[in-house]
Design a protein around this motif. Structure first.
Motif, short mmCIF file in Angstrom:
data_model
loop_
_atom_site.label_atom_id
_atom_site.label_comp_id
_atom_site.label_asym_id
_atom_site.label_seq_id
_atom_site.Cartn_x
_atom_site.Cartn_y
_atom_site.Cartn_z
N GLN A 5 0.83 -1.21 0.00
CA GLN A 5 0.00 0.00 0.00
C GLN A 5 0.86 1.26 0.00
OE1 GLN A 5 -2.61 -0.43 3.36
NE2 GLN A 5 -4.05 -1.75 2.25
N LEU A 6 1.95 1.21 0.77
CA LEU A 6 2.87 2.35 0.81
C LEU A 6 3.52 2.54 -0.56
CD1 LEU A 6 4.30 4.56 2.42
CD2 LEU A 6 5.99 2.84 3.14
N ARG A 7 3.88 1.43 -1.21
CA ARG A 7 4.49 1.51 -2.53
C ARG A 7 3.51 2.13 -3.54
NH1 ARG A 7 9.15 2.28 -4.65
NH2 ARG A 7 7.86 3.99 -5.41
N ARG A 8 2.26 1.71 -3.46
CA ARG A 8 1.25 2.26 -4.37
C ARG A 8 1.03 3.75 -4.12
NH1 ARG A 8 -1.37 -2.91 -3.72
NH2 ARG A 8 -2.57 -2.08 -1.96
N PHE A 9 1.05 4.13 -2.84
CA PHE A 9 0.86 5.55 -2.52
C PHE A 9 2.01 6.39 -3.08
CE2 PHE A 9 1.97 9.06 0.36
CZ PHE A 9 0.82 9.85 0.24
N LEU A 46 12.89 4.16 2.07
CA LEU A 46 11.91 3.11 2.35
C LEU A 46 12.08 1.90 1.44
CD1 LEU A 46 8.78 5.40 2.79
CD2 LEU A 46 9.98 4.18 4.61
N PHE A 47 12.51 2.11 0.19
CA PHE A 47 12.61 1.02 -0.77
C PHE A 47 13.95 1.08 -1.50
CE2 PHE A 47 8.08 1.90 -0.34
CZ PHE A 47 7.57 0.62 -0.11
N THR A 48 14.47 -0.10 -1.86
CA THR A 48 15.70 -0.16 -2.64
C THR A 48 15.46 0.43 -4.02
OG1 THR A 48 16.38 -2.17 -1.51
CG2 THR A 48 17.46 -1.68 -3.59
#
Length: 402
Positions: free
Chosen positions: A3-7, A35-37
Motif C-alpha cells: 500500500q505504501l508503494r502504491r501511494f 523506504l525502498f531499494t
C-alpha cells in the motif's frame, strides 16, 4: 508495504519535472529511497549492483548503535537515582527518565542536521545524502546529558555546514562530522562539556526523578576524578563516593557521555559491524592494540605528576570514550585510511595518541576525540605513502626482470 508503494507511485508525478511539487523532488526521492531499494539501473556499461546501497549501510550502523543508546538511556536514569540518594532502582522508571532526557536531544540533532541537508539538496537540485543518518544519533551519544539543546543545535549546524556541505556533502568530508560537533562544543563551551555537573542529569522530567541531590554527590567521570587526583593511592568512585570495580566500568554503570560508558554495548555494536562487513576489523584491532601498548608503557612509568598514568592498560581501554571511538568513530570509511596497510598504521596511531593525550595532559583527560580528528587529517597522507611504497616495489621488480 504494498500500500505504501502504491501511494508513493501515485504521488510521484507531482514531484517530477512539470509537477506542482517539482521543487521538492529531492525530498520525495530521499523518502522513497530510504523506504525502498532503488530500481534504477545503469544506462551505459555493464554493472552488477548489490541491494546494499549507502542508505542500507547507514541503517546497519544505526542499528549497531541501538545497544549503546538503550543502555545509555537506562544509565542516565540510574545515575540520577544514585545522585538523589535512592535505595531502589525501578527499571522502567529509570529507563523512562533516560528516554525523556534523550528524546529531545535526538530530535534536535536530526531536525537541524537533516534540515540543512534537505535545504542544500533542494538548492543544488541533487539527491538528499544519507550520511547524517549516523551522525544524527552519534552526536547525542557522545555529548554530556546536561548539554543545553540550543548548544547542541548550534554545534550540529556548524559541523554539517563547515565540515560536510562546504566540502561537497557525504563522502567528501575530511573530518568526522559527529566528532567535530563535540570538538566545537568542547572549545566553544568548555564548562558545559566537562566538570562535575554535566554528566549526570539532576532535573525531574514528566514526574520522573527529582531535582535534589545528596550532599555526597559528585558527577565527575572516572577519568575526571583521576585527572584531579593527588597522592600515590588511586581509587575511583561512583557519584555517591562508593568504589568502582573493573566490572562496573565494563558494564558501564558510571558517569560519562550517554553512549560511551558500556563496553558490553559497544562490543555488541562491534560484532554487528564486523559481521556485516561494514567496519574494518583492521582499524578496530589496531586502535585497541595501540591503546593497550601505550597504556602498558604509561603505567610502567607511572608518576603522581600524571595521575592517569596510574591506570593500568585495561582501565585505559574501558574508561572514557576510547572503546566507542575505536568501534564507531575511527572506522568511519569516509575519513579513515583506505589501504589495508594504511588501516593498520592509522588505527595504531589513534590508539597511541589517544592514551598519550589522556595521560600527559591533565587538563584534558579524554584523548580519543582529538586523536581521531588528528589522524583524519593524516589518513590521505598515510594512504599516499602506502601506495607510493607499493609502486616503488613493483618498479624494482620490473627493473630486476629487465
Amino acid at each position: 508495504m504494498k500500500q505504501l508503494r502504491r501511494f508513493l507511485d501515485k504521488v510521484k508525478p507531482h514531484f517530477q519535472p512539470g509537477g506542482r511539487l517539482q521543487h521538492f523532488h529531492s525530498v520525495y526521492d530521499g523518502f522513497e529511497t530510504f523506504l525502498f531499494t532503488p530500481s534504477t539501473t545503469s544506462t551505459t556499461g555493464v554493472s552488477i549492483h548489490d541491494s546494499i546501497d549507502s542508505k542500507r549501510v547507514m541503517i546497519i550502523v544505526v542499528l549497531s548503535l541501538i545497544p549503546c543508546l538503550l543502555f545509555g538511556m537506562y544509565n542516565v536514569g540510574y545515575q540520577h537515582w544514585l545522585a538523589i540518594g535512592s535505595s531502589t532502582f525501578p527499571f522502567w522508571q529509570l529507563f523512562g527518565y533516560g528516554f525523556c532526557q534523550m528524546f529531545w536531544r535526538i530530535v534536535v540533532s536530526y531536525a537541524v542536521g537533516l534540515g540543512i541537508e534537505f535545504a542544500v539538496a533542494q538548492w543544488r537540485k541533487e539527491e538528499i545524502q544519507e550520511g547524517f543518518l549516523v551522525s544524527g544519533i552519534l552526536i547525542p551519544l557522545i555529548c554530556p546529558i546536561e548539554t543545553p539543546l540550543w548548544m547542541l543545535a548550534v554545534a550540529t549546524a556548524f559541523s554539517v555546514i563547515f565540515v560536510k556541505e562546504i566540502f561537497g556533502g557525504t563522502g567528501f568530508n575530511i573530518f568526522n562530522v559527529a566528532l567535530v560537533t563535540r570538538a566545537f562544543l568542547f572549545f566553544a563551551y568548555p564548562s558545559q562539556m566537562s566538570g562535575d555537573n554535566v554528566f549526570v542529569a539532576t532535573d525531574s522530567v514528566l514526574g520522573l526523578g527529582q531535582g535534589t541531590t545528596v550532599d555526597a554527590f559528585s558527577g565527575a567521570t572516572p577519568l575526571g576524578q583521576v585527572a584531579t587526583h593527588t597522592g600515590t593511592t588511586l581509587q575511583i568512585n561512583n557519584v555517591v563516593g562508593e568504589p568502582l570495580s573493573y566490572w562496573d566500568s565494563f558494564i558501564g554503570l558510571i558517569p560519562g557521555s550517554v553512549g560511551e560508558t558500556s563496553v558490553i554495548a559497544i562490543l555488541i555494536g562491534a560484532v554487528i559491524l564486523l559481521a556485516t562487513g561494514i567496519a574494518s576489523w583492521r582499524i578496530m584491532v589496531s586502535v585497541f592494540a595501540g591503546g593497550f601498548l601505550m597504556g602498558i608503557v604509561a603505567h610502567y612509568f607511572q608518576t603522581p605528576l600524571y595521575p592517569v598514568s596510574m591506570l593500568d592498560a585495561v582501565q585505559q581501554l574501558t574508561l572514557g570514550g576510547f572503546a566507542f571511538g575505536a568501534v564507531f568513530m575511527a572506522t568511519d570509511p569516509v575519513t579513515a585510511a583506505r589501504t589495508n596497510a594504511g588501516k593498520y598504521i592509522y588505527g595504531f596511531l589513534i590508539g597511541v595518541i589517544a592514551i598519550l593525550i589522556r595521560t600527559y595532559n591533565n587538563g584534558y583527560p579524554e584523548g580519543a576525540m582529538l586523536a581521531i580528528l588528528l589522524m583524519n587529517a593524516f589518513a590521505p597522507l598515510i594512504d599516499y605513502c602506502v601506495v607510493q611504497r607499493n609502486i616503488r616495489k613493483r618498479m624494482r621488480r620490473i627493473n630486476i626482470k629487465a
